[in-house]
Motif scaffolding. Structure first.
Motif, PDB file in Angstrom:
ATOM      1  N   UNK A  91      -0.102   8.185   6.968  1.00  0.00           N
ATOM      2  CA  UNK A  91       1.260   8.407   7.461  1.00  0.00           C
ATOM      3  C   UNK A  91       1.670   7.426   8.555  1.00  0.00           C
ATOM      4  N   UNK A  92       0.710   6.875   9.276  1.00  0.00           N
ATOM      5  CA  UNK A  92       1.040   6.069  10.453  1.00  0.00           C
ATOM      6  C   UNK A  92       0.746   4.584  10.307  1.00  0.00           C
ATOM      7  N   UNK A  93       0.538   4.109   9.083  1.00  0.00           N
ATOM      8  CA  UNK A  93       0.355   2.665   8.911  1.00  0.00           C
ATOM      9  C   UNK A  93       1.630   1.935   9.328  1.00  0.00           C
ATOM     10  N   UNK A  94       1.443   0.896  10.104  1.00  0.00           N
ATOM     11  CA  UNK A  94       2.597   0.078  10.513  1.00  0.00           C
ATOM     12  C   UNK A  94       2.976  -0.831   9.355  1.00  0.00           C
ATOM     13  N   UNK A  95       4.237  -1.222   9.315  1.00  0.00           N
ATOM     14  CA  UNK A  95       4.679  -2.161   8.290  1.00  0.00           C
ATOM     15  C   UNK A  95       3.791  -3.391   8.316  1.00  0.00           C
ATOM     16  N   UNK A  96       3.435  -3.860   7.129  1.00  0.00           N
ATOM     17  CA  UNK A  96       2.572  -5.022   7.029  1.00  0.00           C
ATOM     18  C   UNK A  96       1.701  -4.925   5.798  1.00  0.00           C
ATOM     19  N   UNK A  97       0.670  -5.753   5.711  1.00  0.00           N
ATOM     20  CA  UNK A  97      -0.164  -5.821   4.509  1.00  0.00           C
ATOM     21  C   UNK A  97      -0.845  -4.495   4.141  1.00  0.00           C
ATOM     22  N   UNK A  98      -1.348  -3.747   5.130  1.00  0.00           N
ATOM     23  CA  UNK A  98      -2.012  -2.478   4.806  1.00  0.00           C
ATOM     24  C   UNK A  98      -1.029  -1.469   4.224  1.00  0.00           C
ATOM     25  N   UNK A  99       0.160  -1.392   4.805  1.00  0.00           N
ATOM     26  CA  UNK A  99       1.182  -0.469   4.296  1.00  0.00           C
ATOM     27  C   UNK A  99       1.639  -0.893   2.904  1.00  0.00           C
ATOM     28  N   UNK A 100       1.751  -2.197   2.690  1.00  0.00           N
ATOM     29  CA  UNK A 100       2.160  -2.686   1.368  1.00  0.00           C
ATOM     30  C   UNK A 100       1.092  -2.373   0.322  1.00  0.00           C
ATOM     31  N   UNK A 101      -0.169  -2.511   0.681  1.00  0.00           N
ATOM     32  CA  UNK A 101      -1.255  -2.174  -0.245  1.00  0.00           C
ATOM     33  C   UNK A 101      -1.240  -0.678  -0.563  1.00  0.00           C
ATOM     34  N   UNK A 102      -1.009   0.136   0.457  1.00  0.00           N
ATOM     35  CA  UNK A 102      -0.905   1.584   0.241  1.00  0.00           C
ATOM     36  C   UNK A 102       0.232   1.892  -0.721  1.00  0.00           C
ATOM     37  N   UNK A 103       1.382   1.269  -0.503  1.00  0.00           N
ATOM     38  CA  UNK A 103       2.544   1.523  -1.349  1.00  0.00           C
ATOM     39  C   UNK A 103       2.292   1.110  -2.796  1.00  0.00           C
ATOM     40  N   UNK A 104       1.559   0.017  -2.998  1.00  0.00           N
ATOM     41  CA  UNK A 104       1.219  -0.412  -4.355  1.00  0.00           C
ATOM     42  C   UNK A 104       0.290   0.599  -5.032  1.00  0.00           C
ATOM     43  N   UNK A 105      -0.664   1.123  -4.263  1.00  0.00           N
ATOM     44  CA  UNK A 105      -1.545   2.163  -4.800  1.00  0.00           C
ATOM     45  C   UNK A 105      -0.728   3.375  -5.249  1.00  0.00           C
ATOM     46  N   UNK A 106       0.240   3.757  -4.447  1.00  0.00           N
ATOM     47  CA  UNK A 106       1.056   4.926  -4.775  1.00  0.00           C
ATOM     48  C   UNK A 106       1.909   4.687  -6.020  1.00  0.00           C
ATOM     49  N   UNK A 107       2.348   3.453  -6.235  1.00  0.00           N
ATOM     50  CA  UNK A 107       3.164   3.145  -7.411  1.00  0.00           C
ATOM     51  C   UNK A 107       2.372   3.324  -8.703  1.00  0.00           C
ATOM     52  N   UNK A 108       1.084   3.136  -8.664  1.00  0.00           N
ATOM     53  CA  UNK A 108       0.282   3.221  -9.888  1.00  0.00           C
ATOM     54  C   UNK A 108      -0.327   4.610 -10.116  1.00  0.00           C
ATOM     55  N   UNK A 115      -7.754  13.549 -12.408  1.00  0.00           N
ATOM     56  CA  UNK A 115      -8.865  12.625 -12.216  1.00  0.00           C
ATOM     57  C   UNK A 115      -8.403  11.299 -11.636  1.00  0.00           C
ATOM     58  N   UNK A 116      -7.225  11.296 -11.076  1.00  0.00           N
ATOM     59  CA  UNK A 116      -6.689  10.090 -10.456  1.00  0.00           C
ATOM     60  C   UNK A 116      -7.711   9.509  -9.492  1.00  0.00           C
ATOM     61  N   UNK A 117      -7.821   8.196  -9.497  1.00  0.00           N
ATOM     62  CA  UNK A 117      -8.795   7.559  -8.608  1.00  0.00           C
ATOM     63  C   UNK A 117      -8.122   6.955  -7.371  1.00  0.00           C
ATOM     64  N   UNK A 118      -6.946   7.450  -7.050  1.00  0.00           N
ATOM     65  CA  UNK A 118      -6.249   6.941  -5.865  1.00  0.00           C
ATOM     66  C   UNK A 118      -7.135   7.149  -4.637  1.00  0.00           C
ATOM     67  N   UNK A 119      -7.361   6.091  -3.865  1.00  0.00           N
ATOM     68  CA  UNK A 119      -8.223   6.225  -2.693  1.00  0.00           C
ATOM     69  C   UNK A 119      -7.592   7.037  -1.558  1.00  0.00           C
TER      70      UNK A 119
END
Length: 154
Positions: A91-108, A115-119
């Motif tokens: 919930x508290x990731x600041x805008x940037x590469x980590x937040x963008x990676x999280x958002x990409x994970x959520x899109x998939x 059995x979703x393998x979302x981390x």
């Protein structure tokens, strides 16, 4: 704050945030405390019923019931606490590469796949099934019956 290494001493036991403090990021702290109370009540109630059936010195088994409560609950409360910590990060990731990676994970994420393998536990249905699909009272009953097999009157 970390979970206490032990919740029980003699005839006393802690429950809820007193022994496994839970960050507010899953809204499960009160649920875990309620489950703790339900497990304690089940184990001690079943011990009382055994005492009424003639088990000698049932009070001497109270520390055993309390240790059973602790050993039964630790896996579930640890799962919850670790998940809540991860949700806080989520919930508290600041805008940037980590937040963008999280958002990409959520899109998939396949939101219908348990059995979703979302981390990220927030989007992992299997994690939530373990967390809220677990029946602590049934588990307490099973543990008690297994323990009681060793009693002479059972």
């Amino acid at each position: 704050m970390d979970e206490l290494p032990t919740w029980v001493k003699g005839h006393g036991a802690l429950l809820g945030d007193a022994c496994h403090p839970t960050p507010p990021y899953q809204a499960q702290g009160a649920a875990m405390a309620s489950e703790d109370g339900a497990v304690l009540g089940t184990l001690l109630g079943m011990l009382w019923k055994e005492a009424l059936r003639g088990v000698e010195d049932a009070r001497s088994h109270i520390p055993t019931m309390l240790k059973m409560y602790e050993s039964m609950r630790k896996n579930q409360t640890t799962l919850n606490v670790q998940g809540a910590h991860q949700c806080g990060t989520f919930f508290h990731l600041k805008d940037g590469p980590e937040a963008e990676a999280r958002d990409k994970e959520l899109q998939r994420v396949d939101w219908d796949d348990p059995n979703s393998d979302c981390p990220w536990v927030w989007a992992n249905l299997g994690y939530y099934q373990k967390l809220v699909g677990f029946d602590p009272v049934a588990d307490a009953i099973d543990h008690f019956h297994e323990w009681a097999k060793g009693l002479s009157t059972c």
